[in-house]
Each structure stands twice: as structure tokens, then as C-alpha cells.
Design an enzyme around this catalytic site. Structure first.
Site, short mmCIF file in Angstrom:
data_model
loop_
_atom_site.label_atom_id
_atom_site.label_comp_id
_atom_site.label_asym_id
_atom_site.label_seq_id
_atom_site.Cartn_x
_atom_site.Cartn_y
_atom_site.Cartn_z
N PRO A 176 1.00 -1.34 -0.11
CA PRO A 176 0.26 0.25 -0.04
C PRO A 176 0.94 0.95 0.17
O PRO A 176 2.24 1.45 0.79
CB PRO A 176 -0.90 -0.19 1.00
CG PRO A 176 -0.11 -1.06 2.31
CD PRO A 176 0.55 -2.13 0.97
N HIS A 177 0.46 2.18 -0.67
CA HIS A 177 0.87 3.74 -1.11
C HIS A 177 0.56 4.31 -1.43
O HIS A 177 -0.90 4.35 -1.39
CB HIS A 177 1.99 3.68 -1.90
CG HIS A 177 1.65 2.67 -3.45
ND1 HIS A 177 1.33 1.93 -3.10
CD2 HIS A 177 2.15 3.88 -4.15
CE1 HIS A 177 1.24 1.82 -5.16
NE2 HIS A 177 1.19 2.70 -5.12
N ALA A 178 0.50 5.85 -1.23
CA ALA A 178 0.59 6.92 -1.20
C ALA A 178 0.90 8.21 -2.13
O ALA A 178 1.64 7.73 -3.00
CB ALA A 178 -1.28 7.65 -0.95
#
Lengths: 147, 88
Positions: free
Chosen positions: A63-65
Site C-alpha cells: 500500500p502507498h499514496a
């Protein structure tokens, strides 16, 4: 750049949902002040909006943004789940490893992705990360990407 | 020939995919223009092929490019097989 240092790795973590798992991995980065709390929320939002595409390999979620969502330092944390969780990504479910990526917008970002490619391209390293009981068991693989 | 590697945000995942695709293409001796982007920009970009995973392929229905599915972004053997299969 902070890449899977001892204080960014948590083993045998109990979580019941993908969101909880993402939050736990993000919290490791926030606890060390590598990301703002807003970045954790952005990762969860991305999961809700874009789905579980970031389950990039069997048993592995990344997960990342976006950098502007609150990254202070290019960084990667690891949560090893006590029990596997279904993220809804059929070919790669269930997930045992959640690596939160603090995405920066400088050269360190490329360097950190290169490290991830080396680490996650190594099936033995993934196996060890899934089964490790102590940080020492996986340290050799984490250090191995430095070369 | 242009390939577009696509992920949800265009930040991390698509770049990992791009680096692996470029490496595989060079092993295969295929010259191609490879770029990476996010899924919402992808539909308005010109490309011959889009490389992405099954989760995002559904959002790309309607694009002209041929879609190549990769499930494990770190498995260069899978990427190589998928590219060979689709580029021939």
C-alpha cells in the site's frame, strides 16, 4: 531513506481486515515520523477507491499514496500478519506481508523501489519474511539489497 | 512500439512494473518506448500496449491499446512470458 529498519518491522501482527493491516503498516512509518498521519488515511482511501491492485505478488501487499499526502522521508515498513487476510485480489490472495511505501518525489524514491524489486524478486526472501519469528532472520535479506 | 505500465496512482507500483518490463524487453532484445502512469490518465494516452494487473484491467475497458495482464509485478519470468505471448 529508511528501508525496513528494525523499528519499521512488526512480526506476528493481528489484524482482521485489509484496512486494519494497511493502518498498522502505515502507523510504523508515522511512529518514526517518516510520514504524517494524513498519509495513512490516503493509503486507506486509495485502497477504497482503486481496490486491491497493490497486492503485487502472491501474499504481498504494497500500500502507498502520493508524496504530497504527507511523506517526510522515503521509507518502507513491514507488517507480517499472524493470520493471512483476503484483500480481494484473486491471483495473489491471501496476504501475509504488508509493506507500506512512503513514496517521495526525489531520487530516493527510485532507489527505494529498486531495493523493493531486489527484495521481492527473491522468493527465498519472501518465504523468510512470511515465516520469520525474529528480525534477525530477515536482516540478511534486507541488508542484501544494499549492494 | 509504446508500452504503458499502469497502476492506481502512477507513483510506485507502475514504476516498479516499468523497471521490470524494461529489463525484460532488453533481455529479449526488443526496443520499445515504455512509460508509466495512473489508471485515470491511461485511457487518454496513446499506446500500443498497456501492462497492468487484473484489478485495473476492468477500468481500462474501451482503450485501443492491447492489454497485457501481469499478476506478480516482481516475477520477471511471468512478465517475460506475458510480453512474449502478446508482442509476437
Amino acid at each position: 531513506m529508511k528501508f525496513l529498519e528494525p523499528n519499521l518491522v512488526a512480526l506476528n501482527v493481528k489484524a482482521n481486515t485489509p484496512e486494519e493491516a494497511i493502518r498498522r503498516a502505515g502507523q510504523l512509518l508515522a511512529d518514526q515520523n517518516h510520514v504524517d498521519h494524513s498519509y495513512i488515511e490516503a493509503m486507506v482511501e486509495s485502497y477504497k477507491n482503486n481496490g486491491p491492485y497493490f497486492v503485487l505478488a502472491p501474499q504481498v501487499a504494497l500500500p502507498h499514496a502520493r508524496p504530497e499526502d504527507g511523506v517526510k522521508e522515503a521509507s518502507v515498513s513491514l507488517v507480517q500478519l499472524a493470520e493471512p487476510i483476503e484483500f480481494g485480489n484473486k491471483p495473489n490472495d491471501p496476504v501475509k506481508l504488508v509493506l507500506a511505501l512512503g513514496a517521495s518525489n526525489n531520487n530516493e524514491h527510485l532507489e527505494i523501489l529498486r531495493k523493493l524489486m531486489v527484495l521481492l524478486g527473491n522468493k527465498e526472501a519472501i518465504e523468510k519474511m512470511i515465516n520469520a519469528k525474529t528480525y534477525e532472520e530477515i536482516e540478511i535479506f534486507i541488508r542484501g539489497v544494499e549492494a | 512500439m509504446k508500452l504503458l505500465c499502469v497502476c492506481g496512482l502512477g507513483q510506485g507500483t507502475s514504476l516498479i512494473l516499468r523497471m521490470n518490463v524494461e529489463q525484460v524487453l532488453s533481455e529479449l532484445g526488443i526496443a520499445a518506448d515504455v512509460e508509466h502512469t495512473d489508471v485515470s490518465s491511461a485511457s487518454s494516452m496513446d499506446a500500443d500496449f498497456i501492462v497492468t494487473n487484473r484489478e485495473l484491467a476492468d477500468s481500462l475497458a474501451g482503450v485501443n491499446a492491447k492489454i497485457i495482464i501481469v499478476n506478480n509485478y516482481f516475477d520477471r519470468v511471468e512478465i517475460k512470458n506475458a510480453l512474449v505471448e502478446n508482442l509476437k
